[in-house]
Design a protein around this motif. Structure first.
Motif, PDB file in Angstrom:
ATOM      1  N   GLY A   7       0.815  -1.212   0.000  1.00  0.00           N
ATOM      2  CA  GLY A   7       0.000   0.000   0.000  1.00  0.00           C
ATOM      3  C   GLY A   7       0.844   1.254   0.000  1.00  0.00           C
ATOM      4  N   LEU A   8       1.902   1.247   0.796  1.00  0.00           N
ATOM      5  CA  LEU A   8       2.787   2.405   0.871  1.00  0.00           C
ATOM      6  C   LEU A   8       3.482   2.638  -0.468  1.00  0.00           C
ATOM      7  CD1 LEU A   8       4.038   4.645   2.565  1.00  0.00           C
ATOM      8  CD2 LEU A   8       5.723   2.987   3.386  1.00  0.00           C
ATOM      9  N   LEU A   9       3.991   1.579  -1.068  1.00  0.00           N
ATOM     10  CA  LEU A   9       4.653   1.718  -2.362  1.00  0.00           C
ATOM     11  C   LEU A   9       3.681   2.201  -3.437  1.00  0.00           C
ATOM     12  CD1 LEU A   9       6.992  -1.402  -2.340  1.00  0.00           C
ATOM     13  CD2 LEU A   9       7.632   0.999  -1.995  1.00  0.00           C
ATOM     14  N   GLN A  10       2.439   1.737  -3.378  1.00  0.00           N
ATOM     15  CA  GLN A  10       1.442   2.202  -4.341  1.00  0.00           C
ATOM     16  C   GLN A  10       1.126   3.680  -4.134  1.00  0.00           C
ATOM     17  OE1 GLN A  10       0.147   0.678  -7.089  1.00  0.00           O
ATOM     18  NE2 GLN A  10      -0.646   2.734  -7.471  1.00  0.00           N
ATOM     19  N   ARG A  11       1.017   4.095  -2.879  1.00  0.00           N
ATOM     20  CA  ARG A  11       0.754   5.519  -2.604  1.00  0.00           C
ATOM     21  C   ARG A  11       1.908   6.385  -3.092  1.00  0.00           C
ATOM     22  NH1 ARG A  11      -0.782   6.775   3.331  1.00  0.00           N
ATOM     23  NH2 ARG A  11      -0.913   8.849   2.414  1.00  0.00           N
ATOM     24  N   ILE A  12       3.139   5.903  -2.920  1.00  0.00           N
ATOM     25  CA  ILE A  12       4.304   6.656  -3.394  1.00  0.00           C
ATOM     26  C   ILE A  12       4.255   6.774  -4.917  1.00  0.00           C
ATOM     27  CG2 ILE A  12       6.818   6.571  -3.661  1.00  0.00           C
ATOM     28  CD1 ILE A  12       6.891   5.429  -0.773  1.00  0.00           C
ATOM     29  N   LYS A  13       3.970   5.682  -5.582  1.00  0.00           N
ATOM     30  CA  LYS A  13       3.905   5.681  -7.047  1.00  0.00           C
ATOM     31  C   LYS A  13       2.826   6.646  -7.545  1.00  0.00           C
ATOM     32  CE  LYS A  13       3.417   2.529 -10.945  1.00  0.00           C
ATOM     33  NZ  LYS A  13       3.276   1.133 -11.363  1.00  0.00           N
ATOM     34  N   THR A  14       1.666   6.594  -6.929  1.00  0.00           N
ATOM     35  CA  THR A  14       0.558   7.469  -7.320  1.00  0.00           C
ATOM     36  C   THR A  14       0.898   8.935  -7.069  1.00  0.00           C
ATOM     37  OG1 THR A  14      -1.054   5.741  -6.872  1.00  0.00           O
ATOM     38  CG2 THR A  14      -1.882   8.003  -6.900  1.00  0.00           C
ATOM     39  N   THR A  15       1.466   9.208  -5.910  1.00  0.00           N
ATOM     40  CA  THR A  15       1.814  10.587  -5.562  1.00  0.00           C
ATOM     41  C   THR A  15       2.888  11.128  -6.493  1.00  0.00           C
ATOM     42  OG1 THR A  15       1.215  10.171  -3.259  1.00  0.00           O
ATOM     43  CG2 THR A  15       2.579  12.103  -3.692  1.00  0.00           C
ATOM     44  N   GLN A  16       3.864  10.290  -6.837  1.00  0.00           N
ATOM     45  CA  GLN A  16       4.908  10.721  -7.774  1.00  0.00           C
ATOM     46  C   GLN A  16       4.292  11.059  -9.129  1.00  0.00           C
ATOM     47  OE1 GLN A  16       8.369  11.207  -7.223  1.00  0.00           O
ATOM     48  NE2 GLN A  16       8.009  12.251  -9.151  1.00  0.00           N
ATOM     49  N   HIS A  21       2.472  15.254 -12.978  1.00  0.00           N
ATOM     50  CA  HIS A  21       1.380  15.890 -13.726  1.00  0.00           C
ATOM     51  C   HIS A  21       1.209  17.354 -13.305  1.00  0.00           C
ATOM     52  CE1 HIS A  21      -2.853  16.877 -14.663  1.00  0.00           C
ATOM     53  NE2 HIS A  21      -2.542  16.267 -15.797  1.00  0.00           N
ATOM     54  N   ALA A  22       1.252  17.614 -12.020  1.00  0.00           N
ATOM     55  CA  ALA A  22       1.103  18.989 -11.531  1.00  0.00           C
ATOM     56  C   ALA A  22       2.221  19.882 -12.067  1.00  0.00           C
ATOM     57  CB  ALA A  22       1.100  19.006  -9.996  1.00  0.00           C
ATOM     58  N   ARG A  23       3.433  19.364 -12.078  1.00  0.00           N
ATOM     59  CA  ARG A  23       4.557  20.151 -12.604  1.00  0.00           C
ATOM     60  C   ARG A  23       4.398  20.401 -14.100  1.00  0.00           C
ATOM     61  NH1 ARG A  23       9.437  17.096  -9.362  1.00  0.00           N
ATOM     62  NH2 ARG A  23       9.246  18.304  -7.416  1.00  0.00           N
ATOM     63  N   GLU A  24       3.985  19.368 -14.822  1.00  0.00           N
ATOM     64  CA  GLU A  24       3.828  19.503 -16.274  1.00  0.00           C
ATOM     65  C   GLU A  24       2.742  20.503 -16.652  1.00  0.00           C
ATOM     66  OE1 GLU A  24       3.143  15.469 -17.509  1.00  0.00           O
ATOM     67  OE2 GLU A  24       5.298  15.015 -17.610  1.00  0.00           O
ATOM     68  N   THR A  25       1.718  20.616 -15.830  1.00  0.00           N
ATOM     69  CA  THR A  25       0.626  21.544 -16.130  1.00  0.00           C
ATOM     70  C   THR A  25       0.836  22.919 -15.506  1.00  0.00           C
ATOM     71  OG1 THR A  25      -0.684  20.737 -14.254  1.00  0.00           O
ATOM     72  CG2 THR A  25      -1.046  19.682 -16.406  1.00  0.00           C
ATOM     73  N   GLY A  26       1.936  23.082 -14.767  1.00  0.00           N
ATOM     74  CA  GLY A  26       2.251  24.378 -14.183  1.00  0.00           C
ATOM     75  C   GLY A  26       1.459  24.719 -12.941  1.00  0.00           C
TER      76      GLY A  26
END
Length: 57
Positions: A7-16, A21-26
């Motif tokens: 679960g922790l690894l999945q949350r890290i992957k999703t958050t990354q 995406h947030a950086r790419e969209t500014g």
């Protein structure tokens, strides 16, 4: 792998992914939020001995 680690690894992957995406969209505000979440997840992983490598995230 136990459920906590998976679960922790999945949350890290999703958050990354969300951070990228947030950086790419500014969206600086969302990028800051996601970076904070990612930092917290990495700290949690370290506290519990969960190893995170580049291939897992």
């Amino acid at each position: 792998m136990d459920a906590f680690t998976a679960g922790l690894l999945q949350r890290i992957k999703t958050t990354q992914s969300d951070l990228t995406h947030a950086r790419e969209t500014g969206d600086d505000f969302l990028a800051d939020l996601e970076q904070g979440e990612l930092d917290d997840l990495h700290r949690l992983a370290a506290e519990h001995g969960v190893e995170i490598n580049a291939t897992a995230v």
